[in-house]
Motif scaffolding. Sequence first.
Motif, PDB file in Angstrom:
ATOM      1  N   ASP A 164      44.323 -29.671  11.655  1.00 13.70           N
ATOM      2  CA  ASP A 164      43.391 -29.321  12.724  1.00 13.70           C
ATOM      3  C   ASP A 164      44.080 -29.312  14.091  1.00 13.70           C
ATOM      4  O   ASP A 164      43.505 -28.808  15.060  1.00 13.70           O
ATOM      5  CB  ASP A 164      42.209 -30.302  12.751  1.00 13.70           C
ATOM      6  CG  ASP A 164      41.170 -29.983  11.679  1.00 13.70           C
ATOM      7  OD1 ASP A 164      41.173 -28.848  11.170  1.00 13.70           O
ATOM      8  OD2 ASP A 164      40.360 -30.878  11.354  1.00 13.70           O
TER       9      ASP A 164
ATOM     10  N   ILE B 115      44.023 -27.384   2.063  1.00 12.99           N
ATOM     11  CA  ILE B 115      42.683 -27.247   2.621  1.00 12.99           C
ATOM     12  C   ILE B 115      41.863 -28.489   2.303  1.00 12.99           C
ATOM     13  O   ILE B 115      42.327 -29.408   1.629  1.00 12.99           O
ATOM     14  CB  ILE B 115      41.964 -25.993   2.071  1.00 12.99           C
ATOM     15  CG1 ILE B 115      41.647 -26.169   0.575  1.00 12.99           C
ATOM     16  CG2 ILE B 115      42.784 -24.735   2.313  1.00 12.99           C
ATOM     17  CD1 ILE B 115      40.592 -25.229   0.061  1.00 12.99           C
TER      18      ILE B 115
ATOM     19  N   LEU C 113      45.889 -18.757   6.936  1.00 13.94           N
ATOM     20  CA  LEU C 113      44.673 -19.560   7.110  1.00 13.94           C
ATOM     21  C   LEU C 113      44.179 -19.559   8.551  1.00 13.94           C
ATOM     22  O   LEU C 113      43.374 -20.404   8.939  1.00 13.94           O
ATOM     23  CB  LEU C 113      44.916 -20.989   6.615  1.00 13.94           C
ATOM     24  CG  LEU C 113      44.907 -21.134   5.086  1.00 13.94           C
ATOM     25  CD1 LEU C 113      45.449 -22.486   4.652  1.00 13.94           C
ATOM     26  CD2 LEU C 113      43.499 -20.918   4.522  1.00 13.94           C
ATOM     27  N   GLY C 114      44.632 -18.596   9.343  1.00 14.23           N
ATOM     28  CA  GLY C 114      44.078 -18.394  10.668  1.00 14.23           C
ATOM     29  C   GLY C 114      44.870 -18.950  11.823  1.00 14.23           C
ATOM     30  O   GLY C 114      44.482 -18.814  12.984  1.00 14.23           O
TER      31      GLY C 114
ATOM     32  N   GLY D 165      43.249 -22.538  15.272  1.00 16.51           N
ATOM     33  CA  GLY D 165      42.826 -21.472  14.380  1.00 16.51           C
ATOM     34  C   GLY D 165      42.958 -21.773  12.902  1.00 16.51           C
ATOM     35  O   GLY D 165      42.355 -21.075  12.074  1.00 16.51           O
ATOM     36  N   TYR D 166      43.719 -22.798  12.527  1.00 16.48           N
ATOM     37  CA  TYR D 166      43.943 -23.101  11.107  1.00 16.48           C
ATOM     38  C   TYR D 166      42.619 -23.502  10.463  1.00 16.48           C
ATOM     39  O   TYR D 166      41.935 -24.407  10.918  1.00 16.48           O
ATOM     40  CB  TYR D 166      44.958 -24.232  10.962  1.00 16.48           C
ATOM     41  CG  TYR D 166      45.429 -24.486   9.532  1.00 16.48           C
ATOM     42  CD1 TYR D 166      46.648 -23.999   9.089  1.00 16.48           C
ATOM     43  CD2 TYR D 166      44.653 -25.226   8.636  1.00 16.48           C
ATOM     44  CE1 TYR D 166      47.102 -24.240   7.793  1.00 16.48           C
ATOM     45  CE2 TYR D 166      45.087 -25.471   7.341  1.00 16.48           C
ATOM     46  CZ  TYR D 166      46.308 -24.980   6.929  1.00 16.48           C
ATOM     47  OH  TYR D 166      46.743 -25.220   5.639  1.00 16.48           O
ATOM     48  N   ASN D 167      42.272 -22.823   9.387  1.00 17.83           N
ATOM     49  CA  ASN D 167      40.985 -23.031   8.712  1.00 17.83           C
ATOM     50  C   ASN D 167      41.164 -23.984   7.537  1.00 17.83           C
ATOM     51  O   ASN D 167      41.697 -23.600   6.496  1.00 17.83           O
ATOM     52  CB  ASN D 167      40.434 -21.680   8.239  1.00 17.83           C
ATOM     53  CG  ASN D 167      39.084 -21.803   7.548  1.00 17.83           C
ATOM     54  OD1 ASN D 167      38.478 -22.878   7.529  1.00 17.83           O
ATOM     55  ND2 ASN D 167      38.601 -20.708   6.994  1.00 17.83           N
ATOM     56  N   THR D 168      40.711 -25.222   7.698  1.00 18.32           N
ATOM     57  CA  THR D 168      40.856 -26.205   6.624  1.00 18.32           C
ATOM     58  C   THR D 168      39.721 -26.118   5.608  1.00 18.32           C
ATOM     59  O   THR D 168      39.750 -26.822   4.592  1.00 18.32           O
ATOM     60  CB  THR D 168      40.899 -27.638   7.196  1.00 18.32           C
ATOM     61  OG1 THR D 168      39.746 -27.861   8.011  1.00 18.32           O
ATOM     62  CG2 THR D 168      42.159 -27.859   8.022  1.00 18.32           C
ATOM     63  N   ASN D 169      38.740 -25.244   5.859  1.00 18.12           N
ATOM     64  CA  ASN D 169      37.615 -25.106   4.932  1.00 18.12           C
ATOM     65  C   ASN D 169      37.339 -23.641   4.600  1.00 18.12           C
ATOM     66  O   ASN D 169      36.247 -23.124   4.848  1.00 18.12           O
ATOM     67  CB  ASN D 169      36.357 -25.753   5.524  1.00 18.12           C
ATOM     68  CG  ASN D 169      36.462 -27.258   5.570  1.00 18.12           C
ATOM     69  OD1 ASN D 169      36.460 -27.924   4.548  1.00 18.12           O
ATOM     70  ND2 ASN D 169      36.585 -27.802   6.779  1.00 18.12           N
ATOM     71  N   PRO D 170      38.305 -22.946   4.030  1.00 17.21           N
ATOM     72  CA  PRO D 170      38.076 -21.543   3.672  1.00 17.21           C
ATOM     73  C   PRO D 170      37.188 -21.448   2.439  1.00 17.21           C
ATOM     74  O   PRO D 170      37.012 -22.425   1.704  1.00 17.21           O
ATOM     75  CB  PRO D 170      39.494 -21.042   3.360  1.00 17.21           C
ATOM     76  CG  PRO D 170      40.184 -22.253   2.815  1.00 17.21           C
ATOM     77  CD  PRO D 170      39.637 -23.413   3.611  1.00 17.21           C
TER      78      PRO D 170
END
Length: 351
Positions: free
Chosen positions: A39, A65, A230-231, A43-48
């Motif tokens: 986190d 994730i 992942l963003g 932008g990193y998406n830990t809940n895709p």
Amino acid sequence: VGDNVSLMLAPILAACGIYVPMISGRGLGHTGGTLDKFDSIPGYNTNPDNDLFRQVVRQAGCAIIGQTADLAPADKTLYAIRDVTGTVESIPLITASILSKKLAAGLDCLILDVKTGSGAFMPTLDKSRELAQSLVSVANGAGMKTGALITDMNEPLASAAGNGLEVRNAVEFLTGAHQDPRLKDVTLALCAEVIEMTGSATGTEARRKAENALDSGAAAERFARMVEALGGPADFIENMDCHLAAAPIVRNVFTQGEGTVTEIDTRGIGMAVVALGGGRTRPQDSIDHSVGFDRLAGLGARVGGNAPIARLHARDEASATEAERRLQAAYRLGDTAPKNDLIPARLAPTA
């Protein structure tokens, strides 16, 4: 505390041609959470969703994730009440919590890093061995090839503790800019275990294969690919100083007197990070990803005079003062440091 192994292990294995779908958690108390570290990356998406999760694993070879809403839902409920029911250190509940997510992810094989020492939930080797045996026995009984290494946590594994600072430490590790020796040994030992379990290589060749993936830059490239997919920023590794938040107060911490570091209360260091706002005492607490410590002195280091025990990163003066006090209390000085075995035990897969 300073345990960011997952951040390097997953891309190293991916660079060896092994697919790594990793379901991680958040920190509570003195422990650090892998998701909290990610986190730190904008932008990193830990809940895709599951489709993106699968796509990233295919493209990057790894994806780290968090637990999705429909993955082991009962575990979420049990995890949320363990701290208020006095069952955080219950071996059966730890076993169920960890393995419910791993089994749901559909893994072919699993390596577990079970800690022992002053920074572990299981501070004695006997209790750590009991937990490791429970995990390995249940996992293999469920048909998932699983082994474990018991590793020493009587001092921080990395020289950084705190979310963004541990991400920086991991990137420096992957690029070769800075590699803490104990962290490198544990990471490569775990990688070698997985490489052997998958049949890719055996013995010293398994370790050499992991080293080549790291030294060639292939692992760093996999990490960058995962972050972007992942963003996160496409240039994160090249320009992480532009992307990781910096704390406004940065200063060295010194001990009273001079000497050799002979004992470290690793849990105490973790609670010093909590005092800075970099950890949680309750699951719903928010955290500051910029705070923590780096340049942490390890056992056997000479400190005092102009040699600090760490560099502190803080949001405000009040938290800095409290964290500094806690960190100083976590260090003991003397003449000779103990020789702790970095990997005191190994449990081989039984399936």
